[in-house]
Enzyme design. Structure first.
Site, PDB file in Angstrom:
ATOM      1  N   ASP A 221      11.258  61.281  50.593  1.00 32.63           N
ATOM      2  CA  ASP A 221      10.067  61.104  49.799  1.00 32.63           C
ATOM      3  C   ASP A 221      10.109  59.795  49.011  1.00 32.63           C
ATOM      4  O   ASP A 221      11.162  59.420  48.505  1.00 32.63           O
ATOM      5  CB  ASP A 221      10.015  62.301  48.845  1.00 32.63           C
ATOM      6  CG  ASP A 221       8.787  62.324  48.004  1.00 32.63           C
ATOM      7  OD1 ASP A 221       7.718  62.459  48.587  1.00 32.63           O
ATOM      8  OD2 ASP A 221       8.914  62.179  46.786  1.00 32.63           O
ATOM      9  N   GLU A 289       8.980  58.206  53.934  1.00 32.24           N
ATOM     10  CA  GLU A 289       7.606  58.103  53.463  1.00 32.24           C
ATOM     11  C   GLU A 289       7.530  56.940  52.508  1.00 32.24           C
ATOM     12  O   GLU A 289       8.225  56.913  51.498  1.00 32.24           O
ATOM     13  CB  GLU A 289       7.186  59.366  52.703  1.00 32.24           C
ATOM     14  CG  GLU A 289       5.770  59.260  52.137  1.00 32.24           C
ATOM     15  CD  GLU A 289       5.577  59.938  50.781  1.00 32.24           C
ATOM     16  OE1 GLU A 289       6.439  59.802  49.901  1.00 32.24           O
ATOM     17  OE2 GLU A 289       4.547  60.585  50.625  1.00 32.24           O
TER      18      GLU A 289
HETATM   19  C1  LIG Z   1       5.115  59.301  46.114  1.00 30.35           C
HETATM   20  C2  LIG Z   1       6.574  59.116  46.065  1.00 30.35           C
HETATM   21  O1  LIG Z   1       6.903  57.989  45.885  1.00 30.35           O
HETATM   22  N1  LIG Z   1       7.476  60.147  46.245  1.00 30.35           N
HETATM   23  C3  LIG Z   1       7.717  61.218  45.346  1.00 30.35           C
HETATM   24  C4  LIG Z   1       8.555  60.771  44.153  1.00 30.35           C
HETATM   25  O2  LIG Z   1       8.255  61.526  43.077  1.00 30.35           O
HETATM   26  C5  LIG Z   1       6.907  61.788  42.802  1.00 30.35           C
HETATM   27  C6  LIG Z   1       6.857  62.536  41.545  1.00 30.35           C
HETATM   28  O3  LIG Z   1       7.491  63.772  41.716  1.00 30.35           O
HETATM   29  C7  LIG Z   1       6.267  62.561  43.905  1.00 30.35           C
HETATM   30  O4  LIG Z   1       4.914  62.861  43.631  1.00 30.35           O
HETATM   31  C8  LIG Z   1       6.319  61.725  45.083  1.00 30.35           C
HETATM   32  O5  LIG Z   1       5.800  62.423  46.209  1.00 30.35           O
END
Ligand SMILES: CC(=O)N[C@H]1CO[C@H](CO)[C@@H](O)[C@@H]1O
Ligand SMILES: *[C@@H]1O[C@H](CO)[C@@H](O)[C@H](O)[C@H]1NC(C)=O
Ligand SMILES: *[C@@H]1O[C@H](CO)[C@@H](O)[C@H](O)[C@H]1NC(C)=O
Ligand SMILES: *[C@@H]1O[C@H](CO)[C@@H](O)[C@H](O)[C@H]1NC(C)=O
Ligand SMILES: *[C@@H]1O[C@H](CO)[C@@H](O)[C@H](O)[C@H]1NC(C)=O
Ligand SMILES: *[C@@H]1O[C@H](CO)[C@@H](O)[C@H](O)[C@H]1NC(C)=O
Length: 596
Positions: A221, A289
């Site tokens: 993530d 991602e």
């Molecule tokens: C969107 C992202 O960069 N990844 C995760 C990191 O943390 C945030 C906050 O919890 C998440 O929303 C993201 O999906």
């Protein structure tokens, strides 16, 4: 003649060499566990619920699933704030349930990928608690800073001008430790310090643990936020806004997409490769991602020396760069650009939606669902379907009141009117299984998010009864994608006019053509205008859910009329196919005769 035989053998061996590893042609399905199936009636989906629906994934032709986070978490950001990397959150069940899920899925030949959230932990994580207490083992687990002296006296000011993605400053003062800590998201999500080798090792242990338990790999993530510059210098201002809390206040050159991030992926890949060697079986894989431009995205595939990093970074082209108004030419240009940028030997992938973005049926319009599913499932490489998209579920955009809203991204707006477009809740409503109470998702009086009120007509049970439903159509496409032409074939795109986009997939002697009308005006195409050598008779292989063309229909390839939003797949008619296969057969026979 000997040369011909040699060529024949080379072609045959190339064909064998092109047999791909499972993940290269996988049909992935993202499950958002809170909303998939509730087994215990608490209104929130869980692992036992997912286990009960694994046969459904099999029916869809799904070969692997990735689960949004299920590990222990205060659920401030619905699991993207992890408190314990080694235990399942009790909302979802137990570690034993997860073990059962791995084994049940394996029986069905379905692989399970876990979400790995390394960008931060919850502030409830014991690492953070110990770091606050300056426990020597954990003292540098997070990014701590004294801040800048305050010219007006009093507590120091934040170290620099950085913002968090959730519209606050990126630094929060911790009274107990007497320092600021960095968080690129919510204040309850302190960033781990990946410049500390102990943190790096601790996170590698997490990966090894879950692979040992049976995970087929990880989706990582928000990876591009992993590292920041070491000297904490100010980011340059954009001039777009004077609001120092706004993420648009500065550029993010020093807090995003740093080289160190890519190097960490390389290290994780090395770990996974080693695990694969030591534990033969299905290849475990790594996806990343990152919402980044094409240059940065492609860097996730290989390092400068050609060593692999991620198996693939998600391709968000169909989410970020194309929309309901895109012309056929824009589809062609963007998709061709992607393939041109793709490094040699890399596997492509296609994603229409996820838990963070409006559903594709709502973005592109229901009438374009057929065409978009054809792109997803028939373009070369991996396909990733977000749960519910296969039955055409839509955003519940105006159905969720401010009182019922739970997404922090919406709640942080503090705006009971304009939260609607900031909210990700409309995309995350419960799966619509049938027309019974709560759409068959749960027996609870109240579900964690309301069920979309279109569920009485839009649900899986109804679509099972309807040969022209999205569900049946999805099944046909997912079956077709297992054909070797779609697994291995070449790709070439074409725009017939402003709205009719098409592509061909060719492998050995076979060619399939996909024709999609993204517009409301009917249009008649001559297939060979796209530079194929198609016989006159074309056979429909799959017709769209609302198409008047059915599989088996024979069309004149010189004049195929695509009605409004029609999408069809055609192949050379089997009568002519039989002739070409006969020729190949005779040629093979002659070669054999000649040499024996
Ligand atoms: C969107 C992202 O960069 N990844 C995760 C990191 O943390 C945030 C906050 O919890 C998440 O929303 C993201 O999906
Ligand atoms: C920011 O503030 C300056 C000075 O007050 C002003 O001139 C400028 O227009 C503001 N910029 C924006 C984007 O609001
Ligand atoms: C992506 O962004 C980087 C840094 O801003 C830039 O150097 C690069 O050219 C961009 N790539 C594309 C394809 O826009
Ligand atoms: C598509 O065009 C319509 C009509 O101009 C417009 O209302 C809509 O916002 C556009 N959609 C996107 C995604 O740009
Ligand atoms: C559900 O609603 C019924 C009727 O209002 C009530 O009797 C029951 O206690 C409720 N159950 C739960 C779990 O809240
Ligand atoms: C292609 O060749 C295979 C094997 O020789 C044969 O079974 C198939 O029918 C042929 N297809 C076409 C479209 O010619």
């Amino acid at each position: 003649m000997k040369q011909i035989l040699l060529i024949f053998l080379v072609v045959a061996s190339v064909a064998i060499a092109q047999d791909k590893d499972w993940w290269e042609t996988a049909n992935f399905y993202q499950i958002y566990p809170r909303s998939f199936k509730d087994s215990d009636g608490d209104g929130v989906g869980d692992l036992k619920g997912i286990i009960s629906k694994l046969p459904y994934l099999k029916e869809l032709g799904v070969t692997a699933t990735w689960l949004s986070p299920i590990l222990k978490s205060p659920q401030v950001d619905f699991g993207y704030d992890i408190q314990d990397f080694f235990n399942v959150d009790e909302i979802f069940g137990t570690n034993a349930d997860l073990a059962l899920m791995f084994s049940e899925a394996e029986k069905l030949g379905i692989k399970i990928i876990m979400d790995f959230v390394p960008n931060h932990t919850s502030d409830k994580h014991e690492w953070f608690i110990k770091s606050v207490e300056r426990d020597p083992e954990y003292i540098n687990y997070y990014v701590w800073h004294d801040g800048k002296p305050n010219p007006e006296g009093g507590r120091n000011l934040p170290p620099n001008n950085w913002q968090a993605v959730f519209a606050t400053r990126a630094w929060t003062w911790n009274e107990k430790r007497g320092q600021y800590y960095l968080h690129q998201f919510a204040a309850g999500q302190p960033d781990l310090n990946f410049r500390n080798p102990k943190v790096v090792q601790a996170m590698k242990d997490v990966l090894s643990h879950w692979m040992t338990m049976g995970a087929a790999g990880f989706r990582i993530d928000a990876i591009n936020h992993l590292f920041e510059v070491e000297d904490f210098r100010d980011e340059p201002l954009t001039g777009w806004t004077n609001d120092t809390n706004n993420y648009g206040y500065t550029h993010h050159y020093y807090t995003k997409d740093l080289d160190e991030t890519y190097n960490m992926i390389s290290e994780w890949r090395t770990l996974i490769n080693k695990f694969n060697e030591d534990n033969p079986g299905n290849t475990r894989v790594l996806f990343t991602e990152a919402y980044a431009n094409l240059t940065f995205t492609m860097k996730y595939y290989f390092d400068e020396a050609g060593k692999p990093r991620a198996h693939f970074p998600f391709n968000f082209l169909l989410i970020e760069n194309l929309n309901e108004n895109s012309s056929a030419n824009e589809f062609k240009t963007k998709i061709d650009e992607w393939f041109a940028a793709l490094p040699a030997g890399a596997t492509s992938n296609w994603v229409l939606g996820n838990h963070d973005k409006p559903r594709f049926g709502s973005r592109y319009g229901t009438e374009r669902i057929d065409g978009m599913l054809m792109l997803l499932l028939l373009l070369p490489g991996v396909a990733v379907t977000y749960n519910g998209d296969e039955i055409g579920m839509l955003d519940y955009r105006y159905g969720i009141s401010w009182e019922d809203t739970v997404d922090p991204q919406a709640c942080n707006t503090n705006d009971p009117v304009n939260f609607v477009w900031a909210s990700r809740d409309p995309v995350r409503t419960p799966f619509q299984w049938d027309a019974t109470e709560n759409a068959g998702f749960s027996t609870a009086n109240e579900t964690w998010l309301p069920v979309n009120d279109n569920y009485r007509s839009l649900n899986l049970a109804a679509q099972r009864e309807d040969e022209d439903s999205f569900f049946k159509y999805y099944q046909r496409l997912s079956t077709l994608r297992t054909n070797k032409v779609f697994q291995n074939g070449d790709f070439k795109s074409h725009a017939f006019n402003d709205k009719v986009f098409s592509f061909q997939r060719t492998y050995q002697n076979e060619t399939y053509v996909v024709l999609i009308n993204f517009g409301s005006a009917p249009y008649t195409v001559k297939v060979n205008d796209m530079g194929v050598n198609f016989p006159e008779k074309a056979e429909v292989v799959v017709g769209g859910s609302r198409s008047c063309n059915k599989a088996g229909d024979i069309l004149d390839s010189n004049a195929i009329t695509l009605k409004a939003y029609n999408a069809i797949v055609i192949m050379a008619n089997s009568a002519s196919a039989a002739v070409s296969s006969l020729i190949i057969l005779i040629a093979g026979f002659l070669i054999n005769r000649f040499f024996n």
